[in-house]
Design an enzyme around this catalytic site. Structure first.
Site, PDB file in Angstrom:
ATOM      1  N   CYS A  19      77.690   4.476 -80.082  1.00 52.86           N
ATOM      2  CA  CYS A  19      78.705   5.681 -79.662  1.00 52.86           C
ATOM      3  C   CYS A  19      78.962   6.474 -80.966  1.00 52.86           C
ATOM      4  O   CYS A  19      79.136   7.501 -80.679  1.00 52.86           O
ATOM      5  CB  CYS A  19      79.858   4.959 -79.318  1.00 52.86           C
ATOM      6  SG  CYS A  19      79.960   4.323 -77.625  1.00 52.86           S
ATOM      7  N   ARG A  75      89.124  15.228 -74.600  1.00 59.60           N
ATOM      8  CA  ARG A  75      88.099  15.005 -75.280  1.00 59.60           C
ATOM      9  C   ARG A  75      87.297  16.553 -75.699  1.00 59.60           C
ATOM     10  O   ARG A  75      86.358  16.513 -76.355  1.00 59.60           O
ATOM     11  CB  ARG A  75      87.229  14.146 -75.088  1.00 59.60           C
ATOM     12  CG  ARG A  75      87.632  12.522 -75.277  1.00 59.60           C
ATOM     13  CD  ARG A  75      86.602  11.535 -75.253  1.00 59.60           C
ATOM     14  NE  ARG A  75      85.859  11.735 -76.323  1.00 59.60           N
ATOM     15  CZ  ARG A  75      84.696  11.054 -76.413  1.00 59.60           C
ATOM     16  NH1 ARG A  75      84.213  10.159 -75.663  1.00 59.60           N
ATOM     17  NH2 ARG A  75      83.966  11.183 -77.583  1.00 59.60           N
ATOM     18  N   ARG A  91      81.238   9.087 -65.535  1.00 61.76           N
ATOM     19  CA  ARG A  91      81.426  10.267 -66.393  1.00 61.76           C
ATOM     20  C   ARG A  91      80.394  11.352 -65.759  1.00 61.76           C
ATOM     21  O   ARG A  91      80.575  12.234 -65.197  1.00 61.76           O
ATOM     22  CB  ARG A  91      81.184   9.870 -67.922  1.00 61.76           C
ATOM     23  CG  ARG A  91      82.310   8.855 -68.381  1.00 61.76           C
ATOM     24  CD  ARG A  91      83.768   9.462 -68.342  1.00 61.76           C
ATOM     25  NE  ARG A  91      84.535   8.363 -69.059  1.00 61.76           N
ATOM     26  CZ  ARG A  91      84.807   8.073 -70.194  1.00 61.76           C
ATOM     27  NH1 ARG A  91      84.168   8.648 -70.957  1.00 61.76           N
ATOM     28  NH2 ARG A  91      85.689   7.205 -70.537  1.00 61.76           N
ATOM     29  N   ASP A 126      88.570  10.607 -80.847  1.00 65.16           N
ATOM     30  CA  ASP A 126      87.440  10.072 -80.474  1.00 65.16           C
ATOM     31  C   ASP A 126      86.454  10.793 -80.940  1.00 65.16           C
ATOM     32  O   ASP A 126      85.193  10.686 -80.626  1.00 65.16           O
ATOM     33  CB  ASP A 126      87.551   9.967 -78.890  1.00 65.16           C
ATOM     34  CG  ASP A 126      88.310   8.836 -78.452  1.00 65.16           C
ATOM     35  OD1 ASP A 126      88.510   8.042 -79.140  1.00 65.16           O
ATOM     36  OD2 ASP A 126      88.583   8.981 -77.228  1.00 65.16           O
ATOM     37  N   HIS A 158      79.590   4.191 -69.711  1.00 64.51           N
ATOM     38  CA  HIS A 158      78.444   5.196 -70.348  1.00 64.51           C
ATOM     39  C   HIS A 158      77.177   4.300 -70.046  1.00 64.51           C
ATOM     40  O   HIS A 158      77.196   3.128 -70.287  1.00 64.51           O
ATOM     41  CB  HIS A 158      78.902   5.404 -71.608  1.00 64.51           C
ATOM     42  CG  HIS A 158      79.472   6.903 -71.657  1.00 64.51           C
ATOM     43  ND1 HIS A 158      80.256   7.108 -72.995  1.00 64.51           N
ATOM     44  CD2 HIS A 158      79.809   7.690 -70.929  1.00 64.51           C
ATOM     45  CE1 HIS A 158      80.871   8.261 -72.799  1.00 64.51           C
ATOM     46  NE2 HIS A 158      80.623   8.741 -71.416  1.00 64.51           N
TER      47      HIS A 158
END
Length: 273
Positions: free
Chosen positions: A263, A95, A140, A70, A169
């Site tokens: 993103c 991540r 998050r 990612d 997000h």
């Protein structure tokens, strides 16, 4: 008549999706049973980079790291305001290695970097919006990170609560059009946060759920040109009516991981925007 919009040249940081894959599931879009076409992903990513450069923007790249599929989602690595970098502390253990790679890049480039103590996922949830920073929480990034960012930048941070897991997000539910306005999908936010947005942006461009699910709000605007998912047709029409110029870029391969144009794009702000 539509207003005459003026673009501002931007500096973006991106990461080639050489190792992009869906190897785990940490949001509703992700399924390890959906294979990724890496060649197609590379072509789509290059088309985005080419579109940015064709519109006069500077694009820097950070080298991808094996084992971090990612890492292509550069927006999550940090938020940069006036050349100061507030890094990331990912919620998902898978991540967390991305933070190390990106912070090393910023330090090598001579930036001051602050690593957050609380969970914080960069521009995924911290969106610089003119006089303040809009900050998402609920899935998050935590409110504690909002406070950390305000102390670090000395800029007012406005907390907004996300309530729909498909918009995990802030940058999947809202994007900044220019220093004065935003586009957003109201259904992604709690009732109180919707009221805040209505007060701050009474002239906002409102998106439908269909356009939001097409990643239409995971867009990047330079003040005139809006790099947007081609599936968000109604939103593109609304933007055109306001004098913005939609620039469709297909990043559908990245939707398999819950990501899109924004993103994949970290904005490096040398001065406050």
């Amino acid at each position: 008549m539509p207003e005459n919009r003026v673009p501002r040249r931007r500096r973006f940081l991106v990461c080639e999706p050489r190792h992009f894959a869906v190897q785990y599931a940490i949001n509703p879009w992700m399924s390890t049973g959906r294979p990724v076409d890496v060649i197609r992903a590379l072509d789509q990513w290059q088309a985005l980079v080419d579109a940015y450069r064709a519109h006069g923007h500077t694009v820097d790249t950070v080298a991808p790291v094996p084992g971090l599929p990612d890492m292509v989602f550069a927006a999550n690595c940090a938020v940069v305001v006036e050349g100061r970098v507030f890094g990331s502390h990912f919620h998902a253990p898978e991540r967390r290695g991305e933070s190390v790679a990106y912070e090393a890049w910023f330090k090598t480039e001579g930036f001051e970097v602050q690593h957050p103590e609380a969970v914080c996922e960069g521009e995924g949830d911290l969106v610089a919006a003119g006089r303040w920073i809009l900050a998402g929480t609920g899935f998050r990034t935590t409110p504690e990170a909002h406070r950390e960012a305000q102390e670090f930048f000395g800029v007012p941070v406005i907390s907004l609560t996300l309530v729909d897991p498909y918009f995990y997000h802030l940058d999947t539910a809202l994007f900044v059009l220019d220093e004065e306005n935003v586009a957003y999908y109201p259904g992604a936010f709690s009732p109180g946060s919707r009221e805040v947005l209505e007060r701050l942006y009474p002239d906002a461009v409102i998106a439908t759920r269909e356009d939001a699910m097409a990643f239409g709000l995971n867009s990047v605007s330079d003040g005139r040109n809006v790099f947007i998912a081609p599936g968000a047709r109604e939103l593109a029409d609304r933007l055109s009516d306001r004098g913005y110029v939609p620039v469709p870029v297909d990043l559908s391969e990245f939707h398999k991981a819950g990501g899109g144009i924004k993103c994949c794009t970290q904005e490096i702000r040398e001065t406050r925007s």
